[in-house]
Design an enzyme around this catalytic site. Structure first.
Site, PDB file in Angstrom:
ATOM      1  N   TYR A   1       0.853  -1.188   0.000  1.00  0.00           N
ATOM      2  CA  TYR A   1       0.000   0.000   0.000  1.00  0.00           C
ATOM      3  C   TYR A   1       0.884   1.231   0.000  1.00  0.00           C
ATOM      4  O   TYR A   1       1.794   1.336   0.812  1.00  0.00           O
ATOM      5  CB  TYR A   1      -0.900   0.030   1.243  1.00  0.00           C
ATOM      6  CG  TYR A   1      -2.352  -0.087   0.862  1.00  0.00           C
ATOM      7  CD1 TYR A   1      -2.950   0.918   0.096  1.00  0.00           C
ATOM      8  CD2 TYR A   1      -3.109  -1.187   1.220  1.00  0.00           C
ATOM      9  CE1 TYR A   1      -4.266   0.801  -0.292  1.00  0.00           C
ATOM     10  CE2 TYR A   1      -4.432  -1.302   0.825  1.00  0.00           C
ATOM     11  CZ  TYR A   1      -5.004  -0.299   0.068  1.00  0.00           C
ATOM     12  OH  TYR A   1      -6.305  -0.421  -0.321  1.00  0.00           O
TER      13      TYR A   1
ATOM     14  N   GLU B   1      -0.515   4.702  -0.472  1.00  0.00           N
ATOM     15  CA  GLU B   1      -1.384   5.886  -0.621  1.00  0.00           C
ATOM     16  C   GLU B   1      -0.579   7.156  -0.410  1.00  0.00           C
ATOM     17  O   GLU B   1       0.239   7.233   0.518  1.00  0.00           O
ATOM     18  CB  GLU B   1      -2.533   5.833   0.388  1.00  0.00           C
ATOM     19  CG  GLU B   1      -3.681   4.965  -0.083  1.00  0.00           C
ATOM     20  CD  GLU B   1      -4.821   4.928   0.919  1.00  0.00           C
ATOM     21  OE1 GLU B   1      -4.666   5.438   2.039  1.00  0.00           O
ATOM     22  OE2 GLU B   1      -5.879   4.377   0.563  1.00  0.00           O
TER      23      GLU B   1
ATOM     24  N   ASP C   1      -6.926  14.401 -24.848  1.00  0.00           N
ATOM     25  CA  ASP C   1      -6.852  12.996 -24.451  1.00  0.00           C
ATOM     26  C   ASP C   1      -6.162  12.240 -25.583  1.00  0.00           C
ATOM     27  O   ASP C   1      -6.750  12.010 -26.636  1.00  0.00           O
ATOM     28  CB  ASP C   1      -8.281  12.490 -24.219  1.00  0.00           C
ATOM     29  CG  ASP C   1      -8.329  11.019 -23.867  1.00  0.00           C
ATOM     30  OD1 ASP C   1      -7.291  10.336 -23.987  1.00  0.00           O
ATOM     31  OD2 ASP C   1      -9.420  10.555 -23.478  1.00  0.00           O
TER      32      ASP C   1
ATOM     33  N   THR D   1      -3.720   6.931 -21.901  1.00  0.00           N
ATOM     34  CA  THR D   1      -3.573   5.580 -21.367  1.00  0.00           C
ATOM     35  C   THR D   1      -2.123   5.187 -21.627  1.00  0.00           C
ATOM     36  O   THR D   1      -1.437   5.813 -22.438  1.00  0.00           O
ATOM     37  CB  THR D   1      -4.476   4.557 -22.080  1.00  0.00           C
ATOM     38  OG1 THR D   1      -4.138   4.551 -23.467  1.00  0.00           O
ATOM     39  CG2 THR D   1      -5.945   4.872 -21.921  1.00  0.00           C
TER      40      THR D   1
ATOM     41  N   LYS E   1      -2.030   1.542 -25.002  1.00  0.00           N
ATOM     42  CA  LYS E   1      -2.425   1.480 -26.420  1.00  0.00           C
ATOM     43  C   LYS E   1      -1.154   1.592 -27.264  1.00  0.00           C
ATOM     44  O   LYS E   1      -0.290   0.738 -27.119  1.00  0.00           O
ATOM     45  CB  LYS E   1      -3.492   2.529 -26.689  1.00  0.00           C
ATOM     46  CG  LYS E   1      -4.759   2.236 -25.837  1.00  0.00           C
ATOM     47  CD  LYS E   1      -5.906   3.171 -26.086  1.00  0.00           C
ATOM     48  CE  LYS E   1      -7.068   2.820 -25.154  1.00  0.00           C
ATOM     49  NZ  LYS E   1      -8.191   3.770 -25.281  1.00  0.00           N
TER      50      LYS E   1
ATOM     51  N   ARG F   1      -1.666  -1.765 -18.523  1.00  0.00           N
ATOM     52  CA  ARG F   1      -2.964  -1.082 -18.592  1.00  0.00           C
ATOM     53  C   ARG F   1      -3.029  -0.008 -17.513  1.00  0.00           C
ATOM     54  O   ARG F   1      -2.854  -0.306 -16.328  1.00  0.00           O
ATOM     55  CB  ARG F   1      -4.109  -2.080 -18.385  1.00  0.00           C
ATOM     56  CG  ARG F   1      -4.032  -3.304 -19.265  1.00  0.00           C
ATOM     57  CD  ARG F   1      -5.354  -4.031 -19.331  1.00  0.00           C
ATOM     58  NE  ARG F   1      -6.263  -3.285 -20.172  1.00  0.00           N
ATOM     59  CZ  ARG F   1      -6.228  -3.311 -21.503  1.00  0.00           C
ATOM     60  NH1 ARG F   1      -5.349  -4.043 -22.141  1.00  0.00           N
ATOM     61  NH2 ARG F   1      -7.081  -2.601 -22.197  1.00  0.00           N
TER      62      ARG F   1
HETATM   63  C1  LIG Z   1      -9.181   4.096 -24.486  1.00  0.00           C
HETATM   64  C2  LIG Z   1      -9.515   5.498 -24.262  1.00  0.00           C
HETATM   65  C3  LIG Z   1      -9.718   6.008 -22.970  1.00  0.00           C
HETATM   66  C4  LIG Z   1      -9.874   5.226 -21.708  1.00  0.00           C
HETATM   67  O1  LIG Z   1      -9.233   4.143 -21.478  1.00  0.00           O
HETATM   68  P1  LIG Z   1      -9.553   3.112 -20.296  1.00  0.00           P
HETATM   69  O2  LIG Z   1      -8.178   2.857 -19.778  1.00  0.00           O
HETATM   70  O3  LIG Z   1     -10.191   1.963 -20.971  1.00  0.00           O
HETATM   71  O4  LIG Z   1     -10.425   3.763 -19.289  1.00  0.00           O
HETATM   72  C5  LIG Z   1      -9.922   7.361 -22.820  1.00  0.00           C
HETATM   73  N1  LIG Z   1      -9.931   8.168 -23.883  1.00  0.00           N
HETATM   74  C6  LIG Z   1      -9.759   7.722 -25.131  1.00  0.00           C
HETATM   75  C7  LIG Z   1      -9.789   8.690 -26.260  1.00  0.00           C
HETATM   76  C8  LIG Z   1      -9.561   6.367 -25.364  1.00  0.00           C
HETATM   77  O5  LIG Z   1      -9.441   5.935 -26.615  1.00  0.00           O
END
Ligand SMILES: *Cc1c(COP(=O)(O)O)cnc(C)c1O
Length: 414
Positions: A51, A53, A197, A223, A226, A232
């Site tokens: 932990y 935090e 984003d 993220t 990807k 993840r």
């Molecule tokens: C995949 C994605 C997310 C969120 O990803 P998670 O980890 O699945 O919550 C946020 N914004 C965009 C544009 C995405 O493609």
């Protein structure tokens, strides 16, 4: 025999089946990738036992000195990767990173402007079924009907009318380069905060293949799993002076204890992404997407917006009289995993759709290049153009299995 095989053969058996699916199939889901052995080792390490935090130097638990070291390393590497001043690497996911930025900057009931989910946006950008859509008043912009690309003039007009507190840019299913500077300027004109984003394109931004939002938008979220090819999770980047509010919003605002094994793996991923070989990888992802797009077009398939600038292609199947769902299922039978997707001129429900989203990050990680993309594009064309013919689909499947087996996920695995 592994510990898992010995202690839980049921779970071990399921994982083995999934391993075979990944090895002998072709994964073309644009949001997926194959992590390195080093990232996987960190993810499965003893860092998961603790932990921690709080933040480095300010934890609510003892014994965090090595967790401080690894989180500092992750933050420093991420700042270097994107030339940013401040990084928060604790968000458990991309959605939570976005939620933390909203929570830090706007109030319930405030107006958000974001790209509509059906035209490429993301659930966490204000969809009515997501908490973001329930807490804020959302106005969605889309793409131009004819060109199917973002029309910054129209977006600016909408911003002047709706007077948002927050403009969100970035997408999940948009094949073209996004002009972050244009979004930043629109936000500045109407007095809004701008959040970019880059969940999908982070790897392309990190390597300079795609323009960067860092100096032109107030906040950048991403993220790590990807195109960036890490574990993840999520992350937030901003200026130094905005850092304390963001950190407070993530913890204790949104989350409890950070996933320290994932943060260790994020640090490994960021080191990899800083290397010359990763830049080559990211360049190949984009080259592959272009060849795949050309090959699909050569198979009489319509590309939304006419092509791609990034790692993905959006196909419009409506002129073939078949749905995204039917195509996803037929390709799945042929060993090719893709996802159905709404398209800009969508007339069907999100459960059926008229389109497919096809991406190259995973196949590129397996070492596939332009020739392989031509082959994959031709298989997709053959299946879609003969969707009623089970024999064709089974013939493609056999070829796909032989082909995929030649590109192991982990060539140096022992
Ligand atoms: C995949 C994605 C997310 C969120 O990803 P998670 O980890 O699945 O919550 C946020 N914004 C965009 C544009 C995405 O493609």
């Amino acid at each position: 025999m592994s510990f898992l095989e010995r202690d839980d053969p049921e779970v071990a058996g399921i994982i083995e089946k999934e391993r075979q699916r990944q090895v002998f199939g072709l994964e073309l889901i644009a949001s997926e990738n194959v992590v390195s052995r080093a990232v996987m080792e960190a993810t499965g390490s003893i860092m998961c036992n603790k932990y921690a935090e709080g933040y480095p130097g300010k934890r609510y638990y003892g014994g965090c000195e090595f967790h401080d070291d690894v989180e500092n390393l992750a933050r420093d590497r991420l700042c270097k990767l994107f030339s940013a001043e401040h990084a928060n690497v604790q968000p458990h996911s991309g959605s939570q990173a976005n939620q933390a930025v909203y929570y830090a900057t706007i109030q319930p009931g405030d107006v958000i402007m974001s790209q509509s989910l059906t035209q490429g946006g993301h659930l966490s950008h204000g969809s009515p079924v997501n908490i973001s859509g329930k807490l804020y008043e959302v106005h969605s912009y889309g793409v131009d009907y004819e060109s199917e690309v973002l029309d910054y003039g129209a977006i600016a007009d909408m911003a002047r009318k709706t007077k948002p507190k927050m403009i969100v840019c970035g997408a999940s299913a948009y094949p073209r380069e996004i002009d972050f500077k244009a979004f930043g300027e629109i936000a500045e004109e109407v007095g809004a905060v701008c959040m970019a984003d880059i969940a999908h394109i982070a790897g392309l931004v990190a390597t300079g293949i795609h323009n960067s939002p860092i100096d032109v938008c107030t906040y950048t979220t991403t993220t790590t799993h990807k195109t960036l090819r890490g574990p993840r999770g999520g992350a937030i980047l901003c200026r130094k002076e905005d850092g304390p509010a963001i950190d407070k919003s993530v913890f204790p605002g949104m989350q409890g204890g950070p996933l320290m094994h994932i943060i260790a793996a994020k640090a490994v991923c960021f080191k990899e992404a800083l290397s010359p070989s990763y830049k080559e990888y990211a360049e190949q992802v984009v080259k592959n997407a272009r060849v795949l797009a050309d090959t699909l077009a050569g198979n009489n398939l319509r590309l939304c917006s006419g092509g791609t600038d990034n790692h993905l292609v959006l196909l419009d199947l409506s002129d073939h009289g078949i749905t995204g769902l039917e195509a996803e299922n037929a390709l799945g039978e042929a060993g090719i995993t893709v996802n159905k997707n709404t398209i800009p001129r969508e007339k069907r429900s999100p459960f059926v759709t008229s389109g497919l989203r096809v991406g190259t990050p995973t196949v590129t990680s397996r070492g596939m290049k332009e020739d392989e993309m031509k082959q994959i594009g031709d298989w997709i064309g053959r299946v879609i153009n003969n969707i009623q013919d089970k024999n064709t689909i089974m013939a493609v499947r056999k070829e796909v299995v032989d082909f995929a087996g030649r590109f192991p996920l982990y060539p140096d695995a022992v």
